[in-house]
Design a protein around this motif. Structure first.
Motif, mmCIF file in Angstrom:
data_model
loop_
_atom_site.group_PDB
_atom_site.id
_atom_site.type_symbol
_atom_site.label_atom_id
_atom_site.label_comp_id
_atom_site.label_asym_id
_atom_site.label_seq_id
_atom_site.Cartn_x
_atom_site.Cartn_y
_atom_site.Cartn_z
ATOM 1 N N ASP A 1 -5.805 -1.150 -5.045
ATOM 2 C CA ASP A 1 -5.315 -1.663 -3.762
ATOM 3 C C ASP A 1 -6.255 -2.741 -3.228
ATOM 4 O OD1 ASP A 1 -4.036 -2.146 -1.434
ATOM 5 O OD2 ASP A 1 -4.176 -0.118 -0.632
ATOM 6 N N GLU A 2 -5.885 -3.979 -3.388
ATOM 7 C CA GLU A 2 -6.682 -5.117 -2.940
ATOM 8 C C GLU A 2 -8.171 -4.903 -3.208
ATOM 9 O OE1 GLU A 2 -5.432 -7.315 0.254
ATOM 10 O OE2 GLU A 2 -3.511 -6.324 0.513
ATOM 11 N N GLN B 1 -9.177 0.507 -1.523
ATOM 12 C CA GLN B 1 -9.507 -0.801 -0.954
ATOM 13 C C GLN B 1 -10.962 -0.857 -0.494
ATOM 14 O OE1 GLN B 1 -6.665 -2.158 1.910
ATOM 15 N NE2 GLN B 1 -7.532 -4.200 1.973
ATOM 16 N N THR C 1 0.828 -1.198 0.000
ATOM 17 C CA THR C 1 0.000 0.000 0.000
ATOM 18 C C THR C 1 0.866 1.252 0.000
ATOM 19 O OG1 THR C 1 -1.812 -1.127 1.089
ATOM 20 C CG2 THR C 1 -1.763 1.253 1.294
HETATM 21 MG MG MG Z 1 -2.336 -2.728 2.174
#
Ligand code: MG
Ligand code: ADP
Lengths: 267, 379
Positions: free
Chosen positions: B182-183, B106, B67
């Protein structure tokens, strides 16, 4: 194993609660009821009538005091809310800076300082500097004690707001100003409205500080009601007080409706 | 034997990659949070080059700095040392709102007070695009992520998967040069996650935008990426195609983080013609391709994927062993086979046509290891 017990089952709690409610609200209910008394004796019911309301509405002094109250509350609320919003933004988005903790304490301190102390202090300031702006003096005084009331809900809203929303705005080419205008401010609006309503109500019914700093011609409604009582309580006092109460209740209801709709839209 | 790696890469991609433009160049980036001895070093000297039009994945366990690296690319964090450039331009001092890079957050970070359409329009509006063009872009983007019917809804009225699509549409609407993710799939349930993998890959091909995708899920990384950077504790361990990473892990961390792996500690006895003769601690001997730089006497780790071993009835060929435990997973069966080493060898068997699991606990078996299956790790 401690057994789960509903607090409502505690013996005597229910009756204590009712007693307490009665103690709080009975006088207010009686005040409202007797404002509709047609006779001129405060505690002797002689029939229903709106004559005291008519008299209050026709009283030029009351009209002037009510107008003063509205002007003071409106201007003081507007100023206090802007200042409180800026302060809350610095406190929650300004990063760590020297004196942050001290500033936070200073902003909330007026909530703890006895009102009479603030009142005397204000009086000394105005007397010492010779500042004499009539209603302006009252407004300045009201702004100072309204700021913490406006500040609290605004800060709470900002702290509960996800900062990645502001990052998302920057990520999508939003300048600092655009981010504030299109993301932070709209999401903050319920907090700002809450702060404004709170400070309006606080300003509207302030007595002690206004009493100290208001010169002749700057009398507000609460101060005027007090002066009426000194000449003896008539049902006219009841009528004016009921009207003031009605204004407060309307404002709080409005605030409740606004925040509820907002919450439903943004939840 | 290691040359096979290069051959493979060339066979897999249409053009021999090196010619392609570099989208993002990260050179010697260090990121410290805090100062002095209490500082957390989130990135220690990270260098990598992401190519134009590539689906590039940062893969690593939680806390390894994925991240942080993504936030540096987006412009939310400044580097402590090193340089980052975007299509040849140094972007170190460029604020987030002036980078042609968009992020899928995310937890999506959709604006709660705006409708889906307003969310998607936000980027093009800030760029000052004409109203008509914005309306067209919004319609096209919502169509791309199959959310046309939800244009007037607010984010709170959408499911997680739908919010995910809106976040994608919003980030793609300004047509950035690079999309950072991000994910993005971590909050979805398994079935949806698997479906979204194919869609994301498809979306990347369709838009031609360079994707930088962050995940801790190795399956996700293997299934979607053109190339993967495996990270651990703020360092890049290996960069390569999914095949390279899986077949030729650079070190023990990569080998064990991606897929299942057996490790046998051994010593090189001798090398002839690139083939090393190794002896394990317990005296088993193996012959395999020597790793570059390996010399006789070196301690090495031998590495073997469970599915590259064949179990046969006891015989002369192969490694003698005894089945200790077996784990039936339907599609495959995992056996732990005692071969006299400190830890048993994990062997994966496929479920057969006859549905049989021909071996059971306690059976003596022979393990046949393919000529190229055993790999040497120097570290
Ligand atoms: Mg992360
Ligand atoms: N703002 C921050 N302040 C201090 N430490 C941080 C901050 N952001 C990340 N870190 C630390 O940096 C390391 C890497 O974090 P992160 O990049 O979020 O990892 P990942 O995304 O791979 O899980 C972690 O040890 C984390 O605690």
């Amino acid at each position: 194993m401690p057994e789960f017990r509903n607090v409502g089952e505690v013996r005597g709690l229910r009756s204590t609660a009712y007693g307490f409610m009665a103690f709080l609200y009975l006088p207010i209910i009686i005040l409202i009821l007797y404002s509709f008394n047609s006779g001129s004796l405060v505690m002797v019911w002689s029939g229903f009538g709106l004559n005291w309301y008519a008299k209050a509405f026709g009283n030029a002094d009351i009209q002037r005091a009510a107008l003063n109250s509205l002007i003071v509350a409106t201007v003081a609320t507007a100023l206090a809310t802007v200042i409180a919003t800026l302060a809350a933004l610095v406190m929650t988005r300004g990063g760590p800076f020297r004196g942050r903790g001290a500033s936070l304490t200073m902003i909330s301190l007026p909530l703890m300082v006895p009102e009479i102390v603030t009142a005397v202090a204000m009086l000394i300031v105005f007397a010492g500097t010779g500042l004499s702006l009539g209603l302006g003096n009252v407004i300045i005084a009201h702004v100072t004690f309204c700021i913490p009331f406006a500040f609290m809900p605004i800060r709470a809203r900002l702290e509960g707001m996800d900062t990645t929303l502001e990052q998302a705005s920057a990520d999508l080419y939003g300048s600092d100003w655009a981010t504030f205008r299109y993301v932070t401010l709209p999401i903050l609006m319920p907090g700002i409205l809450a702060g404004a309503m709170l400070s309006f109500v606080i300003s509207l019914d302030d007595f002690i500080i206004t009493m100290m700093v208001a010169g002749a011609g700057s009398t507000t409604l609460p101060v005027y009601i007090y002066s009426m009582i000194r000449q003896g309580v008539t049902p006219e006092v009841n009528a004016v007080s009921s009207l003031l109460l009605l204004a407060s209740v309307l404002l709080v209801t409005l605030y409740w409706l606004v925040t509820r709709n907002r919450a439903a839209a943004t939840a | 034997m290691l040359h096979r790696q290069r051959d493979f890469a060339e066979a897999m991609s249409p053009d021999p990659t090196m010619e392609r433009k570099t989208a993002i160049d990260v050179a010697g980036v260090v990121k410290r949070f805090g100062h002095g001895p209490a500082a957390v070093v989130a990135l220690k000297d990270v260098s990598l080059a992401i190519r134009d039009n590539e689906f590039f994945t940062l893969l690593g366990p939680s806390g390894c700095g994925k991240t942080t690296l993504l936030r540096i690319l987006a412009g939310f964090e400044a580097v402590s040392e090193g340089a980052v450039s975007l299509y040849g331009e140094n972007i170190a001092g460029l604020p987030a709102n002036r980078r042609s890079v968009n992020t899928v957050f995310q937890h999506y970070a959709l604006f709660p007070h705006m409708t889906v359409a307003e969310n998607v329009a936000y980027g093009p509006q800030r760029l000052g695009r004409p109203v008509k063009e914005i309306a067209e872009t919004v319609a096209r983007m919502l169509q791309l992520v199959k959310m046309e019917k939800f244009a007037e809804r607010r984010p709170a009225q959408l499911s997680g998967g739908q919010q995910q699509r809106v976040a994608l549409a919003r980030a793609l609407a300004p047509h950035p040069k690079v999309l950072l993710l991000d994910e993005p799939l971590s909050a979805l349930d398994l079935k949806l996650r698997q479906a979204m993998r194919a869609e994301l890959k498809q979306l990347q091909r369709a838009t031609g935008i360079t994707f930088v995708f962050v995940t801790h899920d190795q399956e996700e990384a293997l299934s979607m990426s053109d190339r993967i950077a495996v990270m651990s504790e703020g360092e890049v361990q290996q960069i390569g195609t999914p095949t390279e990473i899986y077949e030729y892990p650079a070190n023990r961390f990569v080998a064990s983080f991606i897929g299942d792996a057996n490790f046998i500690v051994a010593q090189i006895d001798g090398i002839t013609g690139g083939m090393a003769k190794c002896r394990s601690v317990r005296g088993l001997s193996f012959t395999l391709a020597a790793a570059p730089g390996g010399k006789p006497g070196d301690k090495v780790t031998l590495f073997l994927r469970p599915e590259k071993v064949r179990i046969e009835a006891p015989g002369d060929a192969g490694l003698a062993g005894m089945i200790q435990t077996m784990e039936y997973l339907g599609q495959s069966i995992f056996y732990q086979v005692d071969i006299g080493e400190d830890s048993p060898l994990i062997v994966a068997g496929r479920n057969r046509d006859d549905g049989g699991t021909p071996y059971k606990t306690g059976d003596r078996v022979s393990l046949v290891i393919g000529a190229d299956a055993l790999r040497m790790l120097v570290a």
